[in-house]
Scaffold this motif. Structure first.
Motif, PDB file in Angstrom:
ATOM      1  N   ILE A  93      46.494  40.937  45.278  1.00  0.00           N
ATOM      2  CA  ILE A  93      46.399  42.155  44.466  1.00  0.00           C
ATOM      3  C   ILE A  93      45.467  43.169  45.126  1.00  0.00           C
ATOM      4  N   GLU A  94      44.314  42.691  45.618  1.00  0.00           N
ATOM      5  CA  GLU A  94      43.382  43.590  46.303  1.00  0.00           C
ATOM      6  C   GLU A  94      44.007  44.165  47.565  1.00  0.00           C
ATOM      7  N   ASN A  95      44.787  43.350  48.258  1.00  0.00           N
ATOM      8  CA  ASN A  95      45.473  43.813  49.466  1.00  0.00           C
ATOM      9  C   ASN A  95      46.509  44.883  49.132  1.00  0.00           C
ATOM     10  N   LEU A  96      47.222  44.678  48.018  1.00  0.00           N
ATOM     11  CA  LEU A  96      48.202  45.676  47.576  1.00  0.00           C
ATOM     12  C   LEU A  96      47.523  46.994  47.209  1.00  0.00           C
ATOM     13  N   LYS A  97      46.373  46.912  46.536  1.00  0.00           N
ATOM     14  CA  LYS A  97      45.630  48.123  46.196  1.00  0.00           C
ATOM     15  C   LYS A  97      45.219  48.885  47.454  1.00  0.00           C
ATOM     16  N   LEU A  98      44.777  48.138  48.460  1.00  0.00           N
ATOM     17  CA  LEU A  98      44.388  48.765  49.729  1.00  0.00           C
ATOM     18  C   LEU A  98      45.581  49.441  50.387  1.00  0.00           C
ATOM     19  N   ASN A  99      46.727  48.751  50.375  1.00  0.00           N
ATOM     20  CA  ASN A  99      47.937  49.331  50.983  1.00  0.00           C
ATOM     21  C   ASN A  99      48.394  50.583  50.235  1.00  0.00           C
ATOM     22  N   TYR A 100      48.265  50.549  48.905  1.00  0.00           N
ATOM     23  CA  TYR A 100      48.613  51.735  48.121  1.00  0.00           C
ATOM     24  C   TYR A 100      47.688  52.898  48.463  1.00  0.00           C
ATOM     25  N   LEU A 156      57.869  50.950  34.965  1.00  0.00           N
ATOM     26  CA  LEU A 156      56.562  50.713  35.595  1.00  0.00           C
ATOM     27  C   LEU A 156      55.429  50.598  34.587  1.00  0.00           C
ATOM     28  N   GLU A 157      55.716  50.827  33.323  1.00  0.00           N
ATOM     29  CA  GLU A 157      54.686  50.814  32.288  1.00  0.00           C
ATOM     30  C   GLU A 157      54.307  49.386  31.880  1.00  0.00           C
ATOM     31  N   GLY A 158      53.059  49.226  31.401  1.00  0.00           N
ATOM     32  CA  GLY A 158      52.645  47.966  30.793  1.00  0.00           C
ATOM     33  C   GLY A 158      51.996  46.961  31.719  1.00  0.00           C
ATOM     34  N   TYR A 159      51.614  47.349  32.936  1.00  0.00           N
ATOM     35  CA  TYR A 159      50.978  46.430  33.871  1.00  0.00           C
ATOM     36  C   TYR A 159      49.507  46.816  34.085  1.00  0.00           C
ATOM     37  N   ASP A 160      48.744  45.864  34.672  1.00  0.00           N
ATOM     38  CA  ASP A 160      47.320  46.116  34.889  1.00  0.00           C
ATOM     39  C   ASP A 160      47.089  47.320  35.798  1.00  0.00           C
ATOM     40  N   ASN A 161      47.945  47.485  36.807  1.00  0.00           N
ATOM     41  CA  ASN A 161      47.775  48.575  37.778  1.00  0.00           C
ATOM     42  C   ASN A 161      48.864  49.635  37.628  1.00  0.00           C
ATOM     43  N   THR A 162      49.312  49.840  36.395  1.00  0.00           N
ATOM     44  CA  THR A 162      50.402  50.784  36.129  1.00  0.00           C
ATOM     45  C   THR A 162      50.106  52.184  36.665  1.00  0.00           C
ATOM     46  N   GLN A 163      48.890  52.696  36.409  1.00  0.00           N
ATOM     47  CA  GLN A 163      48.572  54.073  36.783  1.00  0.00           C
ATOM     48  C   GLN A 163      48.631  54.276  38.285  1.00  0.00           C
ATOM     49  N   LEU A 164      48.127  53.279  39.034  1.00  0.00           N
ATOM     50  CA  LEU A 164      48.157  53.364  40.498  1.00  0.00           C
ATOM     51  C   LEU A 164      49.589  53.426  41.016  1.00  0.00           C
ATOM     52  N   VAL A 165      50.408  52.495  40.547  1.00  0.00           N
ATOM     53  CA  VAL A 165      51.811  52.435  40.988  1.00  0.00           C
ATOM     54  C   VAL A 165      52.577  53.668  40.516  1.00  0.00           C
ATOM     55  N   LEU A 166      52.303  54.100  39.282  1.00  0.00           N
ATOM     56  CA  LEU A 166      53.007  55.248  38.696  1.00  0.00           C
ATOM     57  C   LEU A 166      52.712  56.534  39.481  1.00  0.00           C
TER      58      LEU A 166
END
Length: 325
Positions: free
Chosen positions: A65-72, A124-134
């Motif tokens: 998850i942290e790696n995905l956040k970094l990639n985003y 994309l709604e309803g997830y912990d990192n919804t705002q980032l992905v959205l």
């Protein structure tokens, strides 16, 4: 060793051992086991939800998850760079290419608009990192739309560029009578004295005096739409439709060298100077029309005269004298 319990037998006046039934022992054992299992399960659930006791799988998921956040984050920075490049292309498109080809620019709100579909991002709604992905998904969609609009715009500019040569050939860019054949430039564009009524009147063209029979040249590529004497006052005249909003008129001809429907090139002889119609003497009356409005022909003589000749003819054209028609 389990304690032995006794009870007092009042009939026999003696103490006797308390004997536990086997069924009761078995029930107590079962109850103990069930309670132990329930306690163990609850303890396990509590441990699973305690951050101090992460399993190897949990730690792996957290790292992913942290790696995905970094990639985003890296993706968003790259998209910002792409956005800057697109903005530079859009600026050149609006202020250079479209200005050069005299076409309207694409509005900023059209380029930067998102999508009207409210349910487009519902998945994309309803997830912990919804705002980032959205936010990232919306940015990708806007960039994709910008690229599509810019691609279509460049296709249109390329089409205009291919037609530029046709446009340049169509513009009436030469004098209809050569300088060596002119007696003088009798009258220019603007208010002049009418030779018949002596009233001050708008003269919508230029008059070139020359001998009868002097060749008259098409000033740009186009199609002859009139070659007759039906227009009042012009006598024998020719009208050429050049396209792109341009038309030219040549009046008072002695005879024609073209006919309606004929394609002509700049420099082709279309007729000869005369004095037909409402004319005071042999001359050519020449008009230029752009988008159905008369314009000063003097602004178009860049195809076959020098700067010195242009200055000389400009001085003559701007004199308020008497026209010949």
């Amino acid at each position: 060793m389990a304690k032995v319990k006794y009870y007092y037998d009042s009939e026999n006046l003696a103490y006797r051992k308390i004997k536990t039934k086997k069924r009761k022992k078995f029930g107590i054992a079962i109850l103990f086991l069930v309670a132990s299992a329930l306690f163990g399960f609850l303890s396990f659930v509590i441990l699973l939800n305690t951050p101090y006791f992460d399993t190897p799988k949990d730690r792996l998921l957290i790292r992913e998850i942290e790696n995905l956040k970094l990639n985003y984050d890296i993706l968003n920075k790259r998209m910002d760079q792409v956005d800057n490049v697109i903005a530079a292309i859009e600026d050149r498109d609006n202020n250079l290419y479209r200005t050069y080809f005299n076409t309207s620019e694409i509005p900023e709100e059209e380029r930067k608009s998102g999508f009207a579909d409210a349910n487009r991002y519902e998945i994309l709604e309803g997830y912990d990192n919804t705002q980032l992905v959205l936010n990232t998904t919306k940015k990708v969609d806007v960039l994709t739309k910008e690229l599509a609009i810019q691609s279509k715009s460049l296709d249109y500019i390329l089409k205009l560029a291919k037609e530029k040569n046709k446009l340049l050939a169509a513009i009436p860019a030469i004098q209809p009578v050569r300088n060596e054949n002119l007696k003088r430039m009798a009258s220019g564009f603007g208010y002049r004295t009418d030779p018949f009524t002596k009233a001050r009147k708008m003269h919508e063209g230029m008059d070139f005096t020359a001998k009868i029979g002097t060749p008259i040249f098409a000033t740009g590529d186009g199609t002859v739409v009139e070659a007759n004497s039906n227009a009042s006052g012009f006598g024998n005249h020719v009208v050429i439709r050049h396209g792109y909003g341009y038309e030219t008129l040549y009046a008072h001809l002695s005879k024609y060298n073209c006919k309606a429907g004929q394609r002509v090139k700049r420099g082709d002889i279309i007729g000869f100077v005369g004095s037909t119609g409402r004319s005071e003497g042999p001359h050519l009356h020449y008009e230029v029309h752009k988008d159905k409005r008369v314009v000063n022909p003097l602004n178009f003589y860049y195809g076959n005269i020098s700067a010195v000749e242009y200055v000389a003819i400009s001085k003559l054209a701007n004199q308020e004298n008497q026209s010949l028609d």
